[in-house]
Design a protein around this motif. Sequence first.
Motif, PDB file in Angstrom:
ATOM      1  N   ALA A 179      36.259   5.778  81.956  1.00 16.60           N
ATOM      2  CA  ALA A 179      34.787   6.132  82.047  1.00 16.60           C
ATOM      3  C   ALA A 179      34.324   5.580  80.803  1.00 16.60           C
ATOM      4  O   ALA A 179      34.292   4.586  80.543  1.00 16.60           O
ATOM      5  N   GLY A 180      33.239   6.480  80.136  1.00 15.23           N
ATOM      6  CA  GLY A 180      32.522   6.064  78.917  1.00 15.23           C
ATOM      7  C   GLY A 180      33.676   5.949  77.560  1.00 15.23           C
ATOM      8  O   GLY A 180      33.454   5.664  76.742  1.00 15.23           O
ATOM      9  N   ASP A 181      34.750   6.804  77.980  1.00 16.77           N
ATOM     10  CA  ASP A 181      35.936   6.670  76.903  1.00 16.77           C
ATOM     11  C   ASP A 181      36.930   5.744  77.381  1.00 16.77           C
ATOM     12  O   ASP A 181      36.792   4.994  78.283  1.00 16.77           O
ATOM     13  N   TYR A 182      37.679   5.530  76.344  1.00 17.11           N
ATOM     14  CA  TYR A 182      38.813   4.457  76.545  1.00 17.11           C
ATOM     15  C   TYR A 182      40.088   4.908  76.916  1.00 17.11           C
ATOM     16  O   TYR A 182      41.223   4.182  76.521  1.00 17.11           O
ATOM     17  N   ASP A 255      42.081  12.046  70.315  1.00 14.80           N
ATOM     18  CA  ASP A 255      40.586  12.694  70.486  1.00 14.80           C
ATOM     19  C   ASP A 255      39.843  11.591  70.774  1.00 14.80           C
ATOM     20  O   ASP A 255      40.293  10.482  70.857  1.00 14.80           O
ATOM     21  N   PHE A 256      38.780  11.795  71.467  1.00 13.31           N
ATOM     22  CA  PHE A 256      37.714  10.859  71.827  1.00 13.31           C
ATOM     23  C   PHE A 256      37.374  10.021  70.526  1.00 13.31           C
ATOM     24  O   PHE A 256      37.218  10.632  69.295  1.00 13.31           O
ATOM     25  N   SER A 257      37.321   8.849  70.714  1.00 21.58           N
ATOM     26  CA  SER A 257      36.778   7.957  69.559  1.00 21.58           C
ATOM     27  C   SER A 257      35.310   7.638  69.405  1.00 21.58           C
ATOM     28  O   SER A 257      34.660   8.192  70.393  1.00 21.58           O
ATOM     29  N   TRP A 435      27.113  19.485  90.242  1.00 22.52           N
ATOM     30  CA  TRP A 435      27.997  19.618  88.843  1.00 22.52           C
ATOM     31  C   TRP A 435      28.372  18.058  88.507  1.00 22.52           C
ATOM     32  O   TRP A 435      27.749  17.401  88.830  1.00 22.52           O
ATOM     33  N   TRP A 436      29.098  18.497  87.417  1.00 23.46           N
ATOM     34  CA  TRP A 436      29.490  17.161  86.686  1.00 23.46           C
ATOM     35  C   TRP A 436      30.215  16.204  87.675  1.00 23.46           C
ATOM     36  O   TRP A 436      31.222  16.375  88.437  1.00 23.46           O
ATOM     37  N   GLY A 437      29.582  15.019  87.684  1.00 24.67           N
ATOM     38  CA  GLY A 437      30.032  13.897  88.514  1.00 24.67           C
ATOM     39  C   GLY A 437      29.552  14.072  90.055  1.00 24.67           C
ATOM     40  O   GLY A 437      30.253  13.294  90.672  1.00 24.67           O
ATOM     41  N   PRO A 494      23.589   5.022  79.680  1.00 24.63           N
ATOM     42  CA  PRO A 494      24.927   5.753  80.023  1.00 24.63           C
ATOM     43  C   PRO A 494      25.640   6.136  78.788  1.00 24.63           C
ATOM     44  O   PRO A 494      25.510   5.480  77.759  1.00 24.63           O
ATOM     45  N   HIS A 495      26.268   7.194  79.144  1.00 30.73           N
ATOM     46  CA  HIS A 495      27.487   7.430  78.155  1.00 30.73           C
ATOM     47  C   HIS A 495      28.621   6.515  78.089  1.00 30.73           C
ATOM     48  O   HIS A 495      29.479   6.890  79.031  1.00 30.73           O
ATOM     49  N   ASP A 496      28.641   5.324  77.617  1.00 30.31           N
ATOM     50  CA  ASP A 496      29.650   4.204  77.790  1.00 30.31           C
ATOM     51  C   ASP A 496      29.850   3.638  76.236  1.00 30.31           C
ATOM     52  O   ASP A 496      29.065   3.091  75.819  1.00 30.31           O
ATOM     53  N   ARG A 497      31.073   3.681  75.759  1.00 26.96           N
ATOM     54  CA  ARG A 497      31.293   3.255  74.707  1.00 26.96           C
ATOM     55  C   ARG A 497      30.859   1.836  74.422  1.00 26.96           C
ATOM     56  O   ARG A 497      30.611   1.272  73.284  1.00 26.96           O
ATOM     57  N   ARG A 498      31.246   1.024  75.720  1.00 26.81           N
ATOM     58  CA  ARG A 498      31.127  -0.372  75.517  1.00 26.81           C
ATOM     59  C   ARG A 498      29.620  -0.754  75.142  1.00 26.81           C
ATOM     60  O   ARG A 498      29.177  -1.521  74.509  1.00 26.81           O
ATOM     61  N   SER A 528      24.352  12.358  76.585  1.00 31.12           N
ATOM     62  CA  SER A 528      24.481  13.434  77.960  1.00 31.12           C
ATOM     63  C   SER A 528      25.550  13.053  78.643  1.00 31.12           C
ATOM     64  O   SER A 528      25.533  12.641  79.965  1.00 31.12           O
ATOM     65  N   TYR A 529      26.890  13.065  78.108  1.00 30.58           N
ATOM     66  CA  TYR A 529      27.939  12.739  79.010  1.00 30.58           C
ATOM     67  C   TYR A 529      28.000  13.633  80.173  1.00 30.58           C
ATOM     68  O   TYR A 529      28.609  13.214  81.055  1.00 30.58           O
ATOM     69  N   GLU A 530      27.547  14.818  80.215  1.00 33.67           N
ATOM     70  CA  GLU A 530      27.698  15.603  81.492  1.00 33.67           C
ATOM     71  C   GLU A 530      26.938  15.115  82.475  1.00 33.67           C
ATOM     72  O   GLU A 530      27.123  15.563  83.604  1.00 33.67           O
ATOM     73  N   ASN A 532      25.126  11.543  82.414  1.00 30.47           N
ATOM     74  CA  ASN A 532      24.931  10.165  82.280  1.00 30.47           C
ATOM     75  C   ASN A 532      26.012   9.596  81.857  1.00 30.47           C
ATOM     76  O   ASN A 532      25.955   8.380  81.495  1.00 30.47           O
ATOM     77  N   GLU A 533      27.425   9.954  82.175  1.00 33.50           N
ATOM     78  CA  GLU A 533      28.675   9.311  81.830  1.00 33.50           C
ATOM     79  C   GLU A 533      28.705   8.636  83.181  1.00 33.50           C
ATOM     80  O   GLU A 533      28.162   8.556  84.073  1.00 33.50           O
ATOM     81  N   ILE A 534      29.747   7.343  82.916  1.00 31.37           N
ATOM     82  CA  ILE A 534      30.098   6.399  84.048  1.00 31.37           C
ATOM     83  C   ILE A 534      31.560   6.935  84.453  1.00 31.37           C
ATOM     84  O   ILE A 534      32.249   7.488  83.264  1.00 31.37           O
TER      85      ILE A 534
HETATM   86  O1  9MR Z   1      32.523  10.836  75.025  1.00 35.99           O
HETATM   87  C1  9MR Z   1      33.332  11.955  75.657  1.00 35.99           C
HETATM   88  C2  9MR Z   1      33.214  11.624  77.063  1.00 35.99           C
HETATM   89  O2  9MR Z   1      33.890  10.654  77.464  1.00 35.99           O
HETATM   90  C3  9MR Z   1      33.954  13.240  78.006  1.00 35.99           C
HETATM   91  O3  9MR Z   1      33.392  12.878  79.199  1.00 35.99           O
HETATM   92  C4  9MR Z   1      33.243  14.176  77.235  1.00 35.99           C
HETATM   93  C5  9MR Z   1      33.807  15.467  77.793  1.00 35.99           C
HETATM   94  O4  9MR Z   1      35.135  15.517  77.749  1.00 35.99           O
HETATM   95  O5  9MR Z   1      33.364  14.326  75.893  1.00 35.99           O
HETATM   96  C6  9MR Z   1      32.799  13.132  75.223  1.00 35.99           C
HETATM   97  O6  9MR Z   1      33.033  13.043  73.896  1.00 35.99           O
HETATM   98  C7  9MR Z   1      32.282  14.013  73.041  1.00 35.99           C
HETATM   99  C8  9MR Z   1      33.352  15.199  72.596  1.00 35.99           C
HETATM  100  O7  9MR Z   1      33.709  15.973  73.832  1.00 35.99           O
HETATM  101  C9  9MR Z   1      32.505  16.005  71.737  1.00 35.99           C
HETATM  102  N1  9MR Z   1      32.271  15.485  70.725  1.00 35.99           N
HETATM  103  C10 9MR Z   1      31.090  14.493  70.886  1.00 35.99           C
HETATM  104  C11 9MR Z   1      31.951  13.288  71.819  1.00 35.99           C
HETATM  105  C12 9MR Z   1      31.012  12.037  72.178  1.00 35.99           C
HETATM  106  O8  9MR Z   1      29.894  12.477  72.787  1.00 35.99           O
END
Ligand code: 9MR
Length: 871
Positions: A179-182, A255-257, A435-437, A494-498, A528-530, A532-534
């Motif tokens: 998703a937006g995470d790795y 943990d999330f980076s 809801w989410w997604g 978008p909530h996207d690390r790249r 807004s990861y809830e 606007n994430e991908i």
């Molecule tokens: O970036 C994370 C995202 O990919 C997940 O969907 C989300 C919910 O699990 O969490 C995001 O990470 C956040 C973390 O939960 C709380 N600290 C801030 C992080 C980055 O916004």
Amino acid sequence: MLRNCCRFSSSLVVALLVVAAPSAFAANSDIRLNSVGYQPARMKVASVLTTSATAFSVRSAIDDSVAFAGTLSGNVVDAVVAQSGRRLDFSTLTTPGTYYLDVPGVGRSPNFVIGDGALNEAYLLSMLGLYGWRAGSQVTVTWKGTTWHHGAGHLRDGLLDYLGQVGVTREATHGWYDAGDYNKYVVNAGVTLGMLLKAWEEHSATLSGVPLWLPEQGGKFPDYLDEIKWELDWLLPMQYSAADGRVSHKLSGLDFSGFVPPAADCPAHYYAPYGTAATADFVAMLAEASRAFTPYDAALATTYLDAAKVSYAWLVKNPANHDADLSAFKTGGYGTTDPDDRAWAAAEMWETTGDAAALKDFETRITGMGAKGVAATFDWGDVADLGVVTYLRSPRSGKAPAVVSALKTAVVGAANGLVANHDASLYGRLMPNHWWGSNGVLARSCLVLNAANEVTPNARYAEVCAAQVDYLLGRNQYGRSQVTGIGVAPPMFPHDRRSGSDAQGAPYPGYLVGGGSSATNWSDIQASYETNEIAINWNAALTYALAGAVTPSAAAPSFEAVTDAPSSCGAVTTGGTTGTGGTTGTGGTPNTGGTFSGNTDGTPDVIDDLEDGDLAVLPQGGRKGRWYVFDDGTTGTTTGPLSSADGANKSKHSVEVISRGFTVWGGGVGVQLNKDGAAAWQTYDASQYTGLRFRIRTKTATPSTFSLMLVSAQTQPESKLCTSCFDHFLATVQATADWQEVILPWSAFRQQGFGSPLSARVEPSALYALQWQWGAGQTVDFELDDVAFARGPSPVAQGGAGGVSATGGKSGHPITTAGNGGAAGAASGADSGQVLGGGCNCRTSRSGSELGGLLVAFALGLSLLRRRTGR
Ligand code: 9MR
Ligand code: 9MR
């Protein structure tokens, strides 16, 4: 008057009237439609926020001639989104062309296409999105002349510590980032590959002829399967071993980076303990994939099936649900019980092998699930539908007639419910819930509709599926595309690390964002990861919904990679045998101490330290002006700017702003640099400085993200220098509970890419003001202090020291540990790629005078134009 874009001064309004008068380019956002395109034979319905207009026409975008004239529906009151409007239907217009809708009294819509290949581009983009997510590989995405690139990341996956083998690694590169995470999660891979393989089973005749943007283009496999194979290559090693069918639940950091590019994300990734849901999903994916790959590579197909068999046999022997123990991890959970996953696994095993025991397993399980066996809407936690569809479609004999009949009835019943929901929605949305997604859920339910259509053919099922595509491409309560890179005003943050860590203003294209988790809370801000994430499961669902609309295209995108960027995670040794004695290095110093060399004379040139308790800037450096607040004109509240009772570094005061409830683009606080009382705004020459510095903290429970914008002659309409204004140069700033000093060189500021983007550089010689903006839906209570210009050499971030390489690893994968070797320090100097907020999707409440409403309409048109021309 520099309050961004919506509360206009009269002189600016006049300018807008002049500029925006010709209706030819001012698309009205009250007309909501799939702004990309329609195949000739499909349903074409749009929605208009009017309760009075009655007629509409469809006009040629080339010569404005009327191609179709129609009447709007009566009023549709949509309680879910609290909007009322009318629908218009131009399904019978089938002549290919480029058109727009003209609704007298409302305005014109954006242009759209009618034609066979009208949705090809959307399909290609959603597949491009998958490619862009590839882990363990450099990625080069080129779309409409813009290139996004990142070097290979996560080459060191992953450690087996939580599987009882401390310090041992196993290669598991490949796969898509979730998703937006790795991180990479087997359960979510399940519903993702499940939908992609269903699309292949339904449309391989077409899809195999459509070239995709990927390095393997035109090779041994159809491009579509090459992309899928990237994920399968990761999945295989998630199985404990060829003798132990349990499957690790995820491969993840603890943990999330942060928002860094893949190649700079160095924390160790671990195989998580197994769960039975992940194990069953693994079986289903690999058994189903085995069928798809058989015609192209029988040996590979056997590899997939053999792996599936080992895990299926393990599941049969171990019938109890077992949740993965994820207590060591803070990353995504994807926790789910296994009855639906086991049912899907059994169905795919049976379909691939004909094994009668698997058939019995499926029928027993699906019957045992009762009403839960068929869901109208479903996601990663609820994958029984994937098995049901495989079962119903199977040409194999031996099915129990009673089960077949019950499932058919259930599928049709579910689909009928979706049709009813669609009919009640102003926007044709197939469920009232959010809801989410849930954007992904809308597209995914096309599977249920298609299955119902096979059981009881009915054109309405296809219409409702098509309407979900329309919804996602702009016919929705926001009037904005939900897919990056395509349609009207697509998501930019978008909530996207790249996307959040590269130098491109626009995000990687081709991603469906999750959408509002309530009917009104979608917010195009990175934080807004809830909403606007991908995520891969959403893109796969979108791909599925679009796959049936694809026509083979002659024009192949030709793949060309740019030079790889080196990973900063340290050397990787591949190809040897796995070292066994390595331990994770522990000496890495976190990069919290970024320091800057600005202000070498030790005297920051302070714009305002707030210590005098007033909200005027300090009278030095030729500066004059005051602090001010502004907003998008919706019905939120802002308190401030206030002179707070405490400041940074134990000082007396800071400037504080409390705000909530703005719904379109939010608001902000600014400080003028050269404005004398009521006199006009003047520019201020800051070219002797190298950037800005200030202190910031938030008093909210969670960190808050802001965009610091430079309002300058380059981007401010009143300067009369810019033609497409408000695309202010900006940098993203994170505020946490503790005071932090942020230092930003001018080079850290970038435009977000709408309007006519300027040269890459900000010109500090003509600044009007500095503005810290927050986004729609963001609740803020934050303070700024010691706002100053930076001087001296351009600031340089200093990262923490490198970590220590493990010793004792033999050949293979010595574990080289973290230490970001000079990457971003806490001060945001190196964190400059992300841009946030600032777009000008202006909208003011309609409560003002009629004239006000008119002006808003013009402003809207102009803003849409800016967004469109900026793509
Ligand atoms: O970036 C994370 C995202 O990919 C997940 O969907 C989300 C919910 O699990 O969490 C995001 O990470 C956040 C973390 O939960 C709380 N600290 C801030 C992080 C980055 O916004
Ligand atoms: O898509 C997932 C959604 O259904 C869940 O409600 C949410 C919270 O558990 O998690 C979502 O998945 C996220 C995952 O946990 C981590 N990577 C990002 C995913 C998308 O937001």
